[in-house]
Design a protein around this motif. Structure first.
Motif, PDB file in Angstrom:
ATOM      1  N   ASP A  17      24.754 -28.426 -14.762  1.00  0.00           N
ATOM      2  CA  ASP A  17      24.719 -29.535 -13.397  1.00  0.00           C
ATOM      3  C   ASP A  17      23.805 -28.850 -13.313  1.00  0.00           C
ATOM      4  OD1 ASP A  17      26.175 -31.329 -15.181  1.00  0.00           O
ATOM      5  OD2 ASP A  17      27.677 -30.676 -14.159  1.00  0.00           O
ATOM      6  N   GLY A  18      23.701 -27.406 -13.393  1.00  0.00           N
ATOM      7  CA  GLY A  18      22.873 -26.890 -12.443  1.00  0.00           C
ATOM      8  C   GLY A  18      23.564 -26.460 -11.047  1.00  0.00           C
ATOM      9  N   LYS A  19      24.083 -26.378 -11.213  1.00  0.00           N
ATOM     10  CA  LYS A  19      25.604 -25.412 -10.208  1.00  0.00           C
ATOM     11  C   LYS A  19      25.846 -23.683 -10.946  1.00  0.00           C
ATOM     12  CE  LYS A  19      28.642 -29.076  -8.948  1.00  0.00           C
ATOM     13  NZ  LYS A  19      30.055 -29.938  -9.604  1.00  0.00           N
ATOM     14  N   ARG A  20      25.307 -23.548  -9.341  1.00  0.00           N
ATOM     15  CA  ARG A  20      25.700 -21.287  -9.350  1.00  0.00           C
ATOM     16  C   ARG A  20      26.442 -21.163 -10.530  1.00  0.00           C
ATOM     17  NH1 ARG A  20      25.190 -17.528  -4.374  1.00  0.00           N
ATOM     18  NH2 ARG A  20      27.049 -18.769  -3.960  1.00  0.00           N
ATOM     19  N   GLY A  21      27.132 -20.542 -11.272  1.00  0.00           N
ATOM     20  CA  GLY A  21      27.719 -19.783 -12.178  1.00  0.00           C
ATOM     21  C   GLY A  21      27.870 -18.429 -12.903  1.00  0.00           C
ATOM     22  N   TRP A  22      28.762 -17.907 -13.362  1.00  0.00           N
ATOM     23  CA  TRP A  22      28.609 -16.154 -14.041  1.00  0.00           C
ATOM     24  C   TRP A  22      29.258 -16.120 -15.037  1.00  0.00           C
ATOM     25  CZ3 TRP A  22      29.616 -17.867  -8.798  1.00  0.00           C
ATOM     26  CH2 TRP A  22      29.000 -17.244  -7.741  1.00  0.00           C
ATOM     27  N   VAL A  23      28.471 -15.713 -15.721  1.00  0.00           N
ATOM     28  CA  VAL A  23      28.426 -15.008 -17.279  1.00  0.00           C
ATOM     29  C   VAL A  23      28.542 -14.135 -17.775  1.00  0.00           C
ATOM     30  CG1 VAL A  23      27.820 -17.574 -18.957  1.00  0.00           C
ATOM     31  CG2 VAL A  23      26.580 -15.758 -17.881  1.00  0.00           C
ATOM     32  N   LEU A  24      29.037 -13.228 -18.822  1.00  0.00           N
ATOM     33  CA  LEU A  24      29.281 -11.727 -19.510  1.00  0.00           C
ATOM     34  C   LEU A  24      28.251 -12.364 -19.563  1.00  0.00           C
ATOM     35  CD1 LEU A  24      32.945 -11.152 -20.392  1.00  0.00           C
ATOM     36  CD2 LEU A  24      31.771 -10.491 -18.642  1.00  0.00           C
ATOM     37  N   THR A  25      27.278 -10.855 -19.694  1.00  0.00           N
ATOM     38  CA  THR A  25      25.841 -11.276 -19.969  1.00  0.00           C
ATOM     39  C   THR A  25      25.476  -9.721 -20.448  1.00  0.00           C
ATOM     40  OG1 THR A  25      23.614 -11.406 -19.571  1.00  0.00           O
ATOM     41  CG2 THR A  25      24.360  -9.919 -17.711  1.00  0.00           C
ATOM     42  N   LEU A  26      24.125  -9.928 -21.681  1.00  0.00           N
ATOM     43  CA  LEU A  26      23.737  -8.563 -21.570  1.00  0.00           C
ATOM     44  C   LEU A  26      24.140  -7.244 -22.861  1.00  0.00           C
ATOM     45  CD1 LEU A  26      21.789  -6.534 -18.688  1.00  0.00           C
ATOM     46  CD2 LEU A  26      21.246  -8.621 -20.263  1.00  0.00           C
ATOM     47  N   SER A  27      25.119  -8.533 -23.314  1.00  0.00           N
ATOM     48  CA  SER A  27      26.239  -8.274 -24.440  1.00  0.00           C
ATOM     49  C   SER A  27      25.977  -7.303 -25.816  1.00  0.00           C
ATOM     50  CB  SER A  27      26.994  -9.625 -24.429  1.00  0.00           C
ATOM     51  OG  SER A  27      27.267 -10.193 -23.504  1.00  0.00           O
ATOM     52  N   THR A  28      24.239  -7.523 -25.945  1.00  0.00           N
ATOM     53  CA  THR A  28      23.829  -6.578 -27.268  1.00  0.00           C
ATOM     54  C   THR A  28      23.910  -5.240 -27.172  1.00  0.00           C
ATOM     55  OG1 THR A  28      21.623  -7.429 -25.877  1.00  0.00           O
ATOM     56  CG2 THR A  28      22.451  -8.645 -27.801  1.00  0.00           C
ATOM     57  N   ARG A  29      24.292  -4.604 -25.622  1.00  0.00           N
ATOM     58  CA  ARG A  29      24.810  -3.363 -26.114  1.00  0.00           C
ATOM     59  C   ARG A  29      26.108  -2.820 -25.815  1.00  0.00           C
ATOM     60  NH1 ARG A  29      26.333  -2.725 -20.645  1.00  0.00           N
ATOM     61  NH2 ARG A  29      26.156  -4.823 -20.673  1.00  0.00           N
ATOM     62  N   GLU A  30      26.942  -4.545 -26.150  1.00  0.00           N
ATOM     63  CA  GLU A  30      27.895  -3.728 -26.185  1.00  0.00           C
ATOM     64  C   GLU A  30      29.046  -3.483 -28.207  1.00  0.00           C
ATOM     65  OE1 GLU A  30      30.981  -5.770 -23.343  1.00  0.00           O
ATOM     66  OE2 GLU A  30      28.772  -5.982 -22.623  1.00  0.00           O
ATOM     67  N   GLN A  31      30.081  -2.920 -28.777  1.00  0.00           N
ATOM     68  CA  GLN A  31      30.576  -2.717 -29.820  1.00  0.00           C
ATOM     69  C   GLN A  31      30.857  -4.630 -30.370  1.00  0.00           C
ATOM     70  OE1 GLN A  31      33.857  -3.973 -30.196  1.00  0.00           O
ATOM     71  NE2 GLN A  31      34.228  -4.625 -27.829  1.00  0.00           N
ATOM     72  N   HIS A  32      30.842  -5.430 -29.791  1.00  0.00           N
ATOM     73  CA  HIS A  32      31.027  -6.571 -30.361  1.00  0.00           C
ATOM     74  C   HIS A  32      30.522  -7.187 -31.424  1.00  0.00           C
ATOM     75  CE1 HIS A  32      30.959  -8.164 -25.988  1.00  0.00           C
ATOM     76  NE2 HIS A  32      30.399  -9.495 -27.096  1.00  0.00           N
ATOM     77  N   ILE A  33      28.973  -6.933 -30.612  1.00  0.00           N
ATOM     78  CA  ILE A  33      27.497  -7.336 -31.216  1.00  0.00           C
ATOM     79  C   ILE A  33      26.889  -6.726 -32.418  1.00  0.00           C
ATOM     80  CG2 ILE A  33      25.683  -8.163 -30.833  1.00  0.00           C
ATOM     81  CD1 ILE A  33      26.929  -9.960 -28.636  1.00  0.00           C
ATOM     82  N   ARG A  34      27.005  -4.440 -31.086  1.00  0.00           N
ATOM     83  CA  ARG A  34      25.622  -4.085 -31.666  1.00  0.00           C
ATOM     84  C   ARG A  34      26.253  -2.399 -32.912  1.00  0.00           C
ATOM     85  NH1 ARG A  34      21.168  -4.278 -28.979  1.00  0.00           N
ATOM     86  NH2 ARG A  34      19.170  -2.915 -29.313  1.00  0.00           N
ATOM     87  N   ARG A  35      28.421  -3.363 -33.010  1.00  0.00           N
ATOM     88  CA  ARG A  35      28.963  -2.277 -33.450  1.00  0.00           C
ATOM     89  C   ARG A  35      28.282  -0.646 -33.780  1.00  0.00           C
ATOM     90  NH1 ARG A  35      32.400  -5.488 -36.742  1.00  0.00           N
ATOM     91  NH2 ARG A  35      32.020  -4.437 -37.974  1.00  0.00           N
ATOM     92  N   GLU A  36      27.838  -0.089 -34.823  1.00  0.00           N
ATOM     93  CA  GLU A  36      28.141   1.203 -34.429  1.00  0.00           C
ATOM     94  C   GLU A  36      27.088   2.073 -33.683  1.00  0.00           C
ATOM     95  OE1 GLU A  36      28.522  -0.069 -36.978  1.00  0.00           O
ATOM     96  OE2 GLU A  36      26.501   0.796 -38.908  1.00  0.00           O
TER      97      GLU A  36
END
Lengths: 450, 498, 125
Positions: A300-319
């Motif tokens: 709806d275009g309202k300001r909000g927040w998310v966790l971001t730049l997660s590709t640095r983290e273990q659940h995506i990048r693993r080892e």
């Protein structure tokens, strides 16, 4: 049992739906030889009254800080925590929520983290901060590793001003990697030569300000030397209330600022949990460890927040992740942020002044103790003192405890095999210390040292 | 009428809340502090701060209201059912909070003389005792701060043990494909290379494939048990024998220990070390992301390498060992001070409340609840594996085939129904995974209502309501957020100009 | 792009003279979803065939881009670093990643042509 809603008849009915004879049947994949037939022979469940009684008994075996003139610092500081803070922290929607991976039902945590990141960036003088690490020690280790990643170099220099636990944790973290740590000896007098050690192989210098022995330094020359050699300057702040009074590490040229955030909003709790703060420059953000909350908009275009730049983290990048960290110190970050919000610009500066003034007052009173000399020429709310060549500071602390005074930390607790540190005592004073506390310490010291 | 915008932008109990930085009212105070005494500029190293930081000034009522409103935009276990698989979202007892706030436990400094903290050392020692008894392993490192930190601690002990025996060349760590991402990340931090091992069609480790990977360079195996599919590794004793036969150690990721506590001691399975997430199995609050605690139990072979500090029984009472000591070869130190003490107090209060009988009942009820979900939903959804599950039930997205509804859409629709979604797209070995962990603290009534809702949603999806699912959630403070925008143009802090 | 050749990791390389232009396939960009970040190699770096050369990320996935052939990096496409979404729009055209001066053109013989790659993609379904 009060935490278990199922009744025997519930269990019976549910087993019928499942088509199992009993609960044991559901464990049939467990090798029979390893299955316990009954509960282990250990104490059985207890009501609230019994548990409270047992814990109160254990609590009474301790001398808590509120019951004694208290002058211990060395990485954990006693500050007053406003009453409203803990009430907010106990709100179940904060306390019992998971990591905010589902942003639509986690805007509270996410906005709080975004504000926390902003506050941390502001006080450290950096562009960006993450959503927390475990504590100061692990944040220091992660900073050293990140500096190696950024510079593609492997040598880390650890100043003798760095808290010995941070040194040990960093050394341990690098132990089985390509990276090496060169830890300088403890530096109570602020004499170490860091500039002469920086070379083309140096990834970073990690320095603490105020230092472990209390000294406060202008880090600009060190920053210039690091940058001149293509290395990063990592600054550790073990006492973040100090940033209300001093130039920020960012202003002095730091590339990564790490800190132990316990001082703001988090009780001492016998040393844990703490709160690792981690801040850096925008250009290094993708090399950062840890979670990040970021701003965006919803459909709806309202300001909000998310966790971001997660590709640095273990659940995506693993080892290949920047770190293995998953669970961090979320609720401690909230406590830190609430405290800093309650303080505001005005209160934060005032709190820092009060702390420094307390230390100045303590130094003044200690002049009455014969043979004692303060080692640091500059300090915030903590300084090392030398009690006299033949004095064992550990014995003095012990004797003070017998008089009901928690009178600092002997340096020998960290360096038992360094005779020259035997007479060194580290004393802290905060806004919680009264004149009477200080007078008690001084008169007890006179007595013990005579 | 319900769709008409309000004048304030608020909608009943959903109140819009600005950032604290946008509420700055310079001169407001929320903390009354005394006038400071004299400041000694000579003592400030020439770096006294000039200029403002930019922190906002607010009053106490504003701050309390601000954070209360933020809390109301969150879903916690206190709010409702939170079937987030692999995360163990169960009731957090408030007695544990009360005990952790006793001044005699909370207002203690970690560097007080040890004779003044015997009660605190007793907390650490008592919790260590319980954790060793419940796992059957003889030693424990209490200091790791969270699960991943405990993994790293256990793997460091394994590396140190190999090095000590002159087998430092053992650098290959076997890790199942279905493992949590922390496993390979932790292994990499100890200098190990990660060698993935595949699963069989029944969701368990392929023992033959694992044996084929064994060799003189293998350091060990990391295995989650019960595994990330919610299944017990039925061949675990053979797996342990195989890794030991090859000279490696067996690391167990104890994230799912809550399924078996009081019913199986991991030592009896051949495990050498395992971390225990106190914030899962022993019900300390997750706090929106932490703090946790990850004490790591160790076998006799790994015990000498445990990191400092640790508590021992000495002639003068309990002693905290913080440095070198005869016979010990600690691999180092993993964090500052002595571990997550505040979390220890809560976990021990939970254990004391539950007792050995209660802990066994809890794991039984957790598994019963999960199997009840699995059995009740097996018609409407598609279960990934046959047979009983442990503490969590795993479904895949075959039931959504050709509906145009994805696992994500399905989860978002659950939000509008008043539930926190289940875990999605994990484990990766199952397509479009939906992993549900009800835990033992949910009543049958709660589960029945959830089952009815999930069945209803599955029916709607199959009836062609894809557009409704795509638009969900509708009733939350914010609807679906643009994560692509957040990552392409990161805004990670507030700035005065924006 | 009839001379374009593909790898099993979904990179493509198109050769003109001794210069190879490298990118990721349309299949790869589609599988990743909205691309949010691209990291490109430094100019002047020598890449061996199969070496990690670049990184491409979506919100929930990160993928290394391996060099399909050996050579020295002589150009990078700054436009896709500035606007990663371009990769979604033209993965096999304007959104090339980098160019190398081939040091061993014979390596190309081991790569797939378009028809073979399409067949390979079918086996992945």
């Amino acid at each position: 049992m009060r935490y278990l809603p199922l009744t025997e008849s519930d269990r019976r009915a549910m087993l019928d739906v499942i088509g199992a004879k009993d609960v044991d049947e559901l464990f049939r994949d467990v090798p029979a030889a390893a299955r316990l037939a009954e509960a282990l022979p250990l104490p059985r469940h207890q009501g609230e009254m019994e548990v409270e009684r047992a814990f109160t008994r254990m609590a009474h075996k301790n001398l808590s800080a509120g019951c004694a003139p208290f002058f211990i610092g060395a990485g954990v500081y006693r500050h007053h925590i406003p009453a409203s803070l803990d009430q907010l922290l106990l709100r179940g929607e904060f306390l019992t929520a998971y990591t905010p991976y589902q942003p639509e039902v986690s805007q509270g945590t996410l906005q709080a983290l975004f504000q926390f990141q902003t506050q941390v960036a502001m006080i450290t003088g950096m562009d960006v901060a993450n959503a927390s690490m475990y504590d100061g020690a692990t944040a220091a280790a992660e900073a050293a590793i990140m500096a190696c990643r950024v510079t593609k170099r492997n040598r880390v220099i650890l100043s003798g001003t760095l808290h010995p636990h941070y040194v040990e944790t960093t050394e341990t973290s690098l132990r089985y990697t390509e990276m090496t740590a060169e830890a300088l000896p403890p530096d109570p007098l602020g004499f170490e030569d860091l500039l002469g050690r920086i070379d083309a192989a140096t990834a970073c210098v990690v320095v603490q300000n105020p230092g472990f022995f209390g000294g406060v330094k202008d880090l600009r020359p060190l920053a210039a030397a690091c940058h001149g050699a293509g290395a990063l300057l990592v600054v550790m702040v073990a006492e973040p209330t100090s940033l209300g009074l001093f130039d920020s590490p960012g202003a002095m040229g730091a590339d990564i600022v790490v800190a132990e955030g316990q001082s703001l909003g988090i009780g001492m709790n016998f040393g844990g949990p703490g709160l690792g703060l981690f801040a850096t420059r925008d250009k290094f953000v993708r090399q950062m460890p840890g979670r990040l909350a970021g701003q965006t908009v919803d459909v709806d275009g309202k300001r909000g927040w998310v966790l971001t730049l997660s590709t640095r983290e273990q659940h995506i990048r693993r080892e290949k992740a920047t770190s293995n960290i998953c669970t961090n110190s979320g609720l401690c970050a909230l406590a830190f942020s609430i405290h800093l919000t309650l303080l505001g610009e005005t209160g934060y500066a005032r709190l820092a002044e009060l702390n420094h003034a307390a230390a100045v007052r303590l130094e003044g009173k200690l002049k009455a103790v014969k043979g004692l000399r303060v080692l640091a020429g500059s300090y915030y709310n903590e300084f090392a003192v030398h009690l006299g060549d033949d004095v064992d500071a550990a014995q003095v602390v012990d004797a003070l405890a017998d008089r009901g005074i928690l009178g600092g930390v002997p340096a020998s607790r960290f360096w038992p095999s360094w005779p020259e540190l035997r007479p060194v005592l580290i004393l802290a004073a905060t806004e919680t210390n009264t004149e009477a506390d200080m007078d008690s310490l001084v008169s007890a010291l006179k007595e013990v040292l005579s | 009428m319900s769709g008409q915008p309000t004048l304030s932008g608020n909608r009943g109990l959903q109140i819009e809340e600005k950032l604290i930085f946008e509420m700055d009212n310079p001169g407001s105070v929320a903390v009354d502090l005394p006038e400071p005494g004299p400041i000694d500029l000579d003592r400030m190293g020439g770096v006294a701060r000039r200029g403002r930081i930019g922190l906002p000034d607010l009053s106490e009522p504003q701050v309390v209201r601000h954070f209360t409103r933020l809390s109301q935009k969150n879903y916690g276990i206190d709010s409702g059912f939170y079937p987030l698989g692999s995360c163990t979202m169960k009731h957090n007892p408030r007695l544990s909070e009360k005990m952790a706030r006793l001044p005699g436990l909370a207002d203690l400094h970690p560097l007080q003389p040890q004779k003044t903290v015997q009660g605190a050392l007793e907390v650490i020692d008592s919790l260590a005792f319980w954790l060793k008894e419940l796992t059957g392993l003889p030693a424990i490192a209490m200091s790791p701060a969270a699960g991943a930190h405990g993994e790293w601690c256990g793997l460091m002990a394994i590396r140190a043990a190999h090095e000590d025996r002159g087998e430092g060349h053992r650098r290959r760590m076997l890790v199942p494909e279905s493992a949590h991402g922390t496993n390979p990340a932790s292994a990499a931090m100890c200098g190990f290379t990660v060698d993935p091992i595949p699963a069989k069609d029944n969701g368990r480790v392929d023992l033959d494939a694992m044996k084929a990977k064994l060799g003189p360079d293998v350091a060990g195996l990391m295995l989650t048990n019960p595994n990330t599919c919610g299944l017990f590794e039925s061949e675990i004793i053979e797996i342990a024998a195989a890794i030991h036969g090859a000279g490696g150690y067996f690391y167990c990721d104890g994230a799912n220990f809550n399924a078996i506590v009081g019913r199986v001691r991991v030592a009896d399975l051949g495990i050498d070390c395992m971390h225990i997430n106190l914030h899962k199995t022993f019900s300390t609050p997750h706090g929106g992301g932490g703090p946790g605690a990850g004490p790591t139990v160790l076998s006799a072979a790994l015990a000498p390498y445990a990191p400092v500090p640790y508590v021992v029984h000495g002639p003068q009472g309990l002693e905290l060992v913080e440095g070198a000591r005869e016979g010990a070869k600690p691999f180092g130190r993993v964090k500052g001070f002595h571990g997550q003490f505040g979390v220890f107090v809560r976990a021990l209060a939970y254990i004391a409340s539950m007792g050995a009988d209660g802990l066994r009942q809890a794991s039984g009820d957790a598994v019963l609840n999960a199997n009840y979900l699995q059995a009740s939903l097996s018609d409407a959804l598609t279960a990934s594996f046959d047979g009983p599950c442990m503490h969590e039930a795993l479904f895949d997205d075959r039931f959504l085939k050709d509906t145009g509804v994805t696992t994500l859409d399905f989860a978002k629709a659950l939000i509008d129904e008043g539930y926190h979604p289940m875990t999605m797209y994990f484990p990766l070995v199952v397509h479009g995974a939906l992993l549900m962990e009800p835990t033992e603290t949910e009543s049958r009534e709660t589960l029945d209502q959830f089952i009815a809702v999930v069945k209803g949603l599955a029916g709607r999806a199959k009836a062609g309501a894809a557009e409704d699912f795509k638009a969900a959630p509708r009733l939350t403070p914010r609807r679906r957020l643009d994560e692509t925008l957040a990552a392409r143009a990161p805004v990670l802090r507030w700035k005065a100009s924006t | 792009m009839s001379d374009t050749r593909f790898t099993k990791d979904h990179e493509w390389i198109s050769v003109a003279g001794d210069i190879g232009t490298i990118g990721i396939s349309d299949h790869a960009q589609h599988a990743l979803g909205d691309i949010v970040f691209v990291e490109l190699p430094e100019i002047g770096r020598h890449l061996a065939q199969g070496a990690e050369a670049a990184v491409v990320e979506s919100v929930k996935a990160a993928s290394e881009v391996y060099s399909p052939a050996s050579g020295e990096v002589i150009a990078i496409n700054q436009a896709i670093a500035d606007q990663p979404g371009l990769v979604n729009e033209g993965a096999e055209g304007a959104a090339w990643f980098f160019k190398i001066r081939l040091s061993d053109p014979a390596e190309l013989a081991g790569l797939m042509d378009r028809a073979t790659y399409d067949g390979y993609l079918k086996t992945l379904e």
